[in-house]
Design a protein around this motif. Structure first.
Motif, PDB file in Angstrom:
ATOM      1  N   TRP A  77       0.840  -1.169   0.033  1.00 56.06           N
ATOM      2  CA  TRP A  77      -0.130  -0.103  -0.016  1.00 56.06           C
ATOM      3  C   TRP A  77       0.989   1.280  -0.090  1.00 56.06           C
ATOM      4  O   TRP A  77       1.463   1.626   0.958  1.00 56.06           O
ATOM      5  N   VAL A  78       0.716   2.036  -1.110  1.00 57.58           N
ATOM      6  CA  VAL A  78       1.707   3.298  -1.249  1.00 57.58           C
ATOM      7  C   VAL A  78       0.816   4.556  -1.661  1.00 57.58           C
ATOM      8  O   VAL A  78      -0.175   4.127  -2.249  1.00 57.58           O
ATOM      9  N   ASP A  79       1.249   5.801  -0.929  1.00 57.56           N
ATOM     10  CA  ASP A  79       0.653   6.782  -1.493  1.00 57.56           C
ATOM     11  C   ASP A  79       1.793   7.574  -2.226  1.00 57.56           C
ATOM     12  O   ASP A  79       3.002   7.659  -1.683  1.00 57.56           O
ATOM     13  N   ARG A  80       1.652   8.224  -3.151  1.00 57.17           N
ATOM     14  CA  ARG A  80       2.473   9.102  -4.122  1.00 57.17           C
ATOM     15  C   ARG A  80       2.180  10.588  -3.973  1.00 57.17           C
ATOM     16  O   ARG A  80       0.866  10.540  -4.450  1.00 57.17           O
ATOM     17  N   THR A  81       2.783  11.260  -3.552  1.00 55.04           N
ATOM     18  CA  THR A  81       2.774  12.619  -3.507  1.00 55.04           C
ATOM     19  C   THR A  81       3.648  13.386  -4.259  1.00 55.04           C
ATOM     20  O   THR A  81       4.475  12.883  -4.784  1.00 55.04           O
ATOM     21  N   ASP A  82       3.218  14.770  -4.365  1.00 49.56           N
ATOM     22  CA  ASP A  82       4.349  15.524  -4.977  1.00 49.56           C
ATOM     23  C   ASP A  82       5.848  15.542  -4.632  1.00 49.56           C
ATOM     24  O   ASP A  82       6.927  15.793  -5.419  1.00 49.56           O
ATOM     25  N   VAL A  83       5.908  15.149  -3.233  1.00 49.93           N
ATOM     26  CA  VAL A  83       7.331  15.352  -2.777  1.00 49.93           C
ATOM     27  C   VAL A  83       8.007  13.941  -2.370  1.00 49.93           C
ATOM     28  O   VAL A  83       9.142  13.835  -2.149  1.00 49.93           O
ATOM     29  N   ALA A  84       7.203  12.897  -2.131  1.00 55.84           N
ATOM     30  CA  ALA A  84       7.657  11.568  -1.696  1.00 55.84           C
ATOM     31  C   ALA A  84       6.656  10.683  -2.005  1.00 55.84           C
ATOM     32  O   ALA A  84       5.506  10.832  -2.389  1.00 55.84           O
ATOM     33  N   ILE A  85       7.169   9.368  -1.840  1.00 60.15           N
ATOM     34  CA  ILE A  85       6.349   8.138  -2.093  1.00 60.15           C
ATOM     35  C   ILE A  85       6.261   7.439  -0.495  1.00 60.15           C
ATOM     36  O   ILE A  85       7.455   7.393  -0.051  1.00 60.15           O
ATOM     37  N   LEU A  86       5.103   7.401   0.050  1.00 56.41           N
ATOM     38  CA  LEU A  86       4.870   6.906   1.436  1.00 56.41           C
ATOM     39  C   LEU A  86       4.446   5.535   1.528  1.00 56.41           C
ATOM     40  O   LEU A  86       3.325   5.248   0.694  1.00 56.41           O
ATOM     41  N   LEU A  87       5.259   4.621   2.106  1.00 48.74           N
ATOM     42  CA  LEU A  87       5.012   3.214   2.142  1.00 48.74           C
ATOM     43  C   LEU A  87       4.028   3.243   3.278  1.00 48.74           C
ATOM     44  O   LEU A  87       4.501   2.989   4.305  1.00 48.74           O
ATOM     45  N   ARG A  88       2.674   2.601   2.978  1.00 52.50           N
ATOM     46  CA  ARG A  88       1.545   2.634   4.015  1.00 52.50           C
ATOM     47  C   ARG A  88       1.899   1.632   4.714  1.00 52.50           C
ATOM     48  O   ARG A  88       1.818   1.312   6.129  1.00 52.50           O
ATOM     49  N   ASP A  89       2.068   0.277   3.957  1.00 49.74           N
ATOM     50  CA  ASP A  89       2.245  -0.987   4.651  1.00 49.74           C
ATOM     51  C   ASP A  89       2.777  -1.900   3.511  1.00 49.74           C
ATOM     52  O   ASP A  89       2.325  -1.829   2.131  1.00 49.74           O
ATOM     53  N   ILE A  90       3.409  -2.881   3.977  1.00 51.88           N
ATOM     54  CA  ILE A  90       4.015  -3.918   3.174  1.00 51.88           C
ATOM     55  C   ILE A  90       3.936  -5.044   4.030  1.00 51.88           C
ATOM     56  O   ILE A  90       4.370  -5.022   5.330  1.00 51.88           O
ATOM     57  N   ALA A  91       3.317  -5.995   3.874  1.00 51.01           N
ATOM     58  CA  ALA A  91       2.942  -7.452   4.568  1.00 51.01           C
ATOM     59  C   ALA A  91       2.723  -8.451   3.684  1.00 51.01           C
ATOM     60  O   ALA A  91       2.060  -8.612   2.655  1.00 51.01           O
ATOM     61  N   LEU A  92       3.325  -9.735   4.252  1.00 53.68           N
ATOM     62  CA  LEU A  92       3.056 -10.935   3.578  1.00 53.68           C
ATOM     63  C   LEU A  92       2.885 -12.004   4.624  1.00 53.68           C
ATOM     64  O   LEU A  92       3.024 -11.921   5.814  1.00 53.68           O
ATOM     65  N   LEU A  93       2.157 -13.081   4.225  1.00 49.50           N
ATOM     66  CA  LEU A  93       1.602 -14.138   5.120  1.00 49.50           C
ATOM     67  C   LEU A  93       3.214 -14.897   5.863  1.00 49.50           C
ATOM     68  O   LEU A  93       3.884 -14.638   4.785  1.00 49.50           O
TER      69      LEU A  93
END
Length: 172
Positions: free
Chosen positions: A87-103
């Motif tokens: 889950w990623v948010d891309r803004t004008d100034v940065a890429i925000l990694l909201r979540d990365i998860a695996l089983l």
């Protein structure tokens, strides 16, 4: 000549058909299961019965899902089977990694590293840093550091301490 490590990595990639697809409302049961797997160790020591744990996890999951907003929410498929989320948010100034998860059975197999390396490649191509927040007690802190993320701040929320971490692409 190809090194043994490069050859092994190539074989691993070929064996692991990793694809991202957009998350849909139908993914909620899987995402709840995935979220629960990330909290299992933490909840094990509380002395709660299974019903209490499930109610707590569902409440926490729904609150978390709603607080993240939209963003680019992807389901990680391994050989066509859902095994995680990115889950990623891309803004004008940065890429925000909201979540990365695996089983659990898919952790420590190179999947998360591959996903983050691809995100770093994207960030470098657009000249933006990647930022994320992680619990200070989470073992993933060391993983992020191995992948080149550095600690850029600390904050508290809900009586828990979180690190802000950042990866900045090299400048030419």
């Amino acid at each position: 000549m190809i090194s043994q490590e490069a050859s092994r990595d190539r074989m691993l990639r070929e064996e692991m058909n990793i694809v991202l697809r957009a998350a849909t409302p139908d993914d909620e049961p899987f995402l709840l299961e995935l979220y629960a797997s990330t909290r299992a160790e933490e909840l094990a020591g509380l002395g709660w019965d299974e019903n209490q744990k499930q109610l707590f996890l569902k409440m926490q999951f729904l609150t978390r899902e709603r607080s993240f907003g939209r963003g680019d929410h992807r389901i990680v498929l391994l050989n066509e089977r859902p095994v995680g989320r990115l889950w990623v948010d891309r803004t004008d100034v940065a890429i925000l990694l909201r979540d990365i998860a695996l089983l659990p059975e898919c952790r420590n197999a190179g999947i998360g590293t591959r996903l983050l390396e691809e995100l770093k490649h994207e960030a470098a191509s657009v000249g933006k840093p990647i930022t994320l927040h992680v619990l200070t007690t989470n073992a993933a802190v060391r993983w992020y550091e191995r992948l080149g993320f550095s600690r850029s701040g600390e904050e508290s929320a809900y009586e828990q301490a979180y690190l802000e971490m950042k990866w900045v692409p090299a400048t030419s």
